[in-house]
Design an enzyme around this catalytic site. Structure first.
Site, mmCIF file in Angstrom:
data_model
loop_
_atom_site.group_PDB
_atom_site.id
_atom_site.type_symbol
_atom_site.label_atom_id
_atom_site.label_comp_id
_atom_site.label_asym_id
_atom_site.label_seq_id
_atom_site.Cartn_x
_atom_site.Cartn_y
_atom_site.Cartn_z
ATOM 1 N N ASN A 113 7.097 56.796 50.816
ATOM 2 C CA ASN A 113 6.017 56.131 51.250
ATOM 3 C C ASN A 113 4.565 57.068 51.005
ATOM 4 O O ASN A 113 3.546 56.547 50.912
ATOM 5 C CB ASN A 113 5.720 55.727 52.848
ATOM 6 C CG ASN A 113 4.794 55.288 53.253
ATOM 7 O OD1 ASN A 113 4.208 54.115 52.818
ATOM 8 N ND2 ASN A 113 4.081 55.900 54.340
ATOM 9 N N GLN A 119 -5.504 35.084 43.977
ATOM 10 C CA GLN A 119 -6.695 34.662 43.576
ATOM 11 C C GLN A 119 -6.762 34.276 42.221
ATOM 12 O O GLN A 119 -6.217 35.064 41.243
ATOM 13 C CB GLN A 119 -7.868 35.331 43.865
ATOM 14 C CG GLN A 119 -8.078 35.620 45.490
ATOM 15 C CD GLN A 119 -9.060 36.832 45.853
ATOM 16 O OE1 GLN A 119 -9.975 36.435 45.981
ATOM 17 N NE2 GLN A 119 -8.800 38.105 45.502
ATOM 18 N N PRO A 160 -8.392 50.272 55.693
ATOM 19 C CA PRO A 160 -9.389 51.315 55.946
ATOM 20 C C PRO A 160 -9.066 52.185 57.131
ATOM 21 O O PRO A 160 -9.729 53.273 57.076
ATOM 22 C CB PRO A 160 -10.597 50.619 56.156
ATOM 23 C CG PRO A 160 -10.217 49.229 56.636
ATOM 24 C CD PRO A 160 -8.808 48.996 56.015
ATOM 25 N N LEU A 161 -7.978 52.136 57.981
ATOM 26 C CA LEU A 161 -7.905 52.552 59.060
ATOM 27 C C LEU A 161 -6.835 53.811 58.844
ATOM 28 O O LEU A 161 -6.602 54.797 59.746
ATOM 29 C CB LEU A 161 -7.602 51.991 60.287
ATOM 30 C CG LEU A 161 -8.515 50.913 60.393
ATOM 31 C CD1 LEU A 161 -7.926 50.210 61.839
ATOM 32 C CD2 LEU A 161 -9.943 51.373 61.113
ATOM 33 N N TYR A 169 -5.154 55.695 39.914
ATOM 34 C CA TYR A 169 -4.144 55.243 40.901
ATOM 35 C C TYR A 169 -3.578 54.228 40.630
ATOM 36 O O TYR A 169 -2.404 54.198 40.780
ATOM 37 C CB TYR A 169 -5.048 55.293 42.295
ATOM 38 C CG TYR A 169 -4.453 54.776 43.342
ATOM 39 C CD1 TYR A 169 -3.438 55.462 44.010
ATOM 40 C CD2 TYR A 169 -4.552 53.273 43.721
ATOM 41 C CE1 TYR A 169 -2.816 55.135 45.163
ATOM 42 C CE2 TYR A 169 -3.937 52.957 45.024
ATOM 43 C CZ TYR A 169 -2.938 53.730 45.541
ATOM 44 O OH TYR A 169 -2.121 53.300 46.573
ATOM 45 N N LYS A 193 0.532 53.152 40.530
ATOM 46 C CA LYS A 193 1.385 52.284 41.537
ATOM 47 C C LYS A 193 1.938 51.289 40.439
ATOM 48 O O LYS A 193 3.046 50.636 40.948
ATOM 49 C CB LYS A 193 0.390 51.576 42.532
ATOM 50 C CG LYS A 193 -0.119 52.545 43.655
ATOM 51 C CD LYS A 193 1.338 53.103 44.402
ATOM 52 C CE LYS A 193 0.801 54.088 45.376
ATOM 53 N NZ LYS A 193 1.899 54.213 46.337
ATOM 54 N N ASP A 242 7.698 68.356 50.585
ATOM 55 C CA ASP A 242 6.628 67.821 49.683
ATOM 56 C C ASP A 242 7.263 67.107 48.676
ATOM 57 O O ASP A 242 8.142 67.800 47.933
ATOM 58 C CB ASP A 242 6.182 69.454 49.029
ATOM 59 C CG ASP A 242 4.995 69.325 47.864
ATOM 60 O OD1 ASP A 242 4.964 68.221 47.513
ATOM 61 O OD2 ASP A 242 4.309 70.193 47.541
HETATM 62 N N1 LIG Z 1 -4.748 52.792 52.458
HETATM 63 C C1 LIG Z 1 -4.877 51.900 51.623
HETATM 64 O O1 LIG Z 1 -5.826 51.173 51.417
HETATM 65 C C2 LIG Z 1 -3.429 51.717 50.850
HETATM 66 C C3 LIG Z 1 -3.343 50.468 49.893
HETATM 67 C C4 LIG Z 1 -2.295 50.657 49.193
HETATM 68 C C5 LIG Z 1 -1.259 51.198 49.049
HETATM 69 N N2 LIG Z 1 -1.327 52.327 49.888
HETATM 70 C C6 LIG Z 1 -0.243 53.228 49.921
HETATM 71 O O2 LIG Z 1 0.372 53.443 51.102
HETATM 72 C C7 LIG Z 1 1.022 54.723 51.409
HETATM 73 C C8 LIG Z 1 0.727 55.494 52.479
HETATM 74 O O3 LIG Z 1 -0.797 55.624 52.572
HETATM 75 P P1 LIG Z 1 -1.508 55.469 53.863
HETATM 76 O O4 LIG Z 1 -2.638 54.474 53.461
HETATM 77 O O5 LIG Z 1 -0.938 55.553 55.053
HETATM 78 O O6 LIG Z 1 -2.599 56.947 53.774
HETATM 79 P P2 LIG Z 1 -2.438 58.265 54.460
HETATM 80 O O7 LIG Z 1 -3.262 59.182 53.868
HETATM 81 O O8 LIG Z 1 -2.443 58.006 55.945
HETATM 82 O O9 LIG Z 1 -0.746 58.685 54.205
HETATM 83 C C9 LIG Z 1 -0.310 59.230 53.133
HETATM 84 C C10 LIG Z 1 0.577 60.175 53.677
HETATM 85 O O10 LIG Z 1 1.158 60.879 52.342
HETATM 86 C C11 LIG Z 1 1.420 62.245 52.506
HETATM 87 N N3 LIG Z 1 1.556 63.004 51.484
HETATM 88 C C12 LIG Z 1 0.644 63.357 50.432
HETATM 89 N N4 LIG Z 1 0.923 64.291 49.650
HETATM 90 C C13 LIG Z 1 2.237 64.409 50.067
HETATM 91 C C14 LIG Z 1 3.135 65.249 49.437
HETATM 92 N N5 LIG Z 1 2.878 66.026 48.245
HETATM 93 N N6 LIG Z 1 4.521 65.451 49.980
HETATM 94 C C15 LIG Z 1 4.622 64.687 51.277
HETATM 95 N N7 LIG Z 1 3.733 63.946 51.770
HETATM 96 C C16 LIG Z 1 2.573 63.749 51.165
HETATM 97 C C17 LIG Z 1 -0.109 62.745 53.559
HETATM 98 O O11 LIG Z 1 0.387 63.807 54.169
HETATM 99 C C18 LIG Z 1 -0.049 61.380 54.507
HETATM 100 O O12 LIG Z 1 0.945 61.517 55.696
HETATM 101 C C19 LIG Z 1 0.448 55.651 50.155
HETATM 102 O O13 LIG Z 1 1.921 55.413 49.042
HETATM 103 C C20 LIG Z 1 -0.561 54.719 49.654
HETATM 104 O O14 LIG Z 1 -0.788 54.885 48.014
HETATM 105 C C21 LIG Z 1 -2.434 52.588 50.714
#
Ligand SMILES: NC(=O)c1ccc[n+]([C@@H]2O[C@H](COP(=O)([O-])OP(=O)(O)OC[C@H]3O[C@@H](n4cnc5c(N)ncnc54)[C@H](O)[C@@H]3O)[C@@H](O)[C@H]2O)c1
Length: 203
Positions: A34, A203, A136-137, A102, A106, A7
């Site tokens: 990540n 942009q 989105p996936l 959020y 970041k 965690d």
């Molecule tokens: N999806 C998007 O549009 C997007 C855009 C920009 C940045 N991000 C960033 O990309 C990274 C990955 O996100 P994603 O899109 O793959 O989403 P996701 O929800 O599929 O993956 C996020 C992961 O973080 C883990 N997590 C959450 N809380 C946790 C904790 N306390 N301890 C350990 N693990 C924990 C979750 O279990 C999950 O596996 C994140 O940092 C997110 O902020 C995502």
């Protein structure tokens, strides 16, 4: 490959994660911070969030990066052979993009990245961030009871249309950039916030 329960809001878990990696593989080479959440509540704006929600967002998105970096840097310095930290920031930390709260977390990740890059350069520890736009996936914005469910194609098309290149950003796009930044091919690249955004922040 090993799996270690971790965690990222619990500092001791990150110390244990680094120790377990070194026990298994002998060295630590790369730390990718990540994990992250949106904390998004449908339709909510800033005044609708509680203190607990704010703290949880910062705990996971920012403290997790701090703890992960801290124990990676300690280990890299013990090893004396440099190292790589890779953070997942976001375009939301560069420009207004989606949730304000959020985005603030970041922005902090992006700044940790640049600050650590300068502080750690003398030890040949490189610190960079990948900064995705909308993916989105992944399970990111899905409600807990909707995670791992297929996403409707019309939603995917709408998300794609917000990027100038007209495509969604995928986890594979991020992985390719991460592998490059972690590799020796990027040995002179540090302190970079790399948008993976189909041109969004240009942009
Ligand atoms: N999806 C998007 O549009 C997007 C855009 C920009 C940045 N991000 C960033 O990309 C990274 C990955 O996100 P994603 O899109 O793959 O989403 P996701 O929800 O599929 O993956 C996020 C992961 O973080 C883990 N997590 C959450 N809380 C946790 C904790 N306390 N301890 C350990 N693990 C924990 C979750 O279990 C999950 O596996 C994140 O940092 C997110 O902020 C995502």
């Amino acid at each position: 490959m090993i799996g270690v329960r971790c965690d990222v809001t619990v500092e001791a878990d990150l110390e244990r994660l680094v120790d377990a990696t070194v026990d298994q593989f002998g060295t630590l080479d790369v730390m990718h911070n990540n994990a992250g959440i949106t904390g998004l509540k449908a339709g909510a704006t800033t005044e609708d969030y509680t203190e607990a929600e704010w703290r949880r967002l910062w705990d996971i998105n920012v403290s997790g990066v701090f703890y992960g970096s801290k124990y990676a840097i300690r280990r890299f310095k013990q090893q004396g052979a440099g190292g790589v930290i890779l953070n997942t920031g976001s375009v939301a930390g560069m420009v207004g993009f989606g949730s304000v709260l959020y985005g603030s977390t970041k922005g902090a990740v992006n700044q940790l990245t640049k600050g650590l890059a300068v502080e750690c350069a003398k030890d040949d520890i490189r610190v960079n961030a990948i900064c995705p736009a909308a993916m989105p996936l992944t399970n990111f914005s899905a409600a807990d009871d909707k995670k791992f469910e297929p996403v409707a194609q019309d939603f995917v098309d709408i998300v794609a249309s917000i990027h100038p290149l007209g495509r969604i950003i995928t986890a594979e796009d991020c992985a390719a950039a991460a592998v490059y930044l972690a590799s020796d091919e990027a040995k002179n690249i540090t302190g970079v916030l790399l948008p993976i955004d189909g041109g969004y922040v240009a942009q």
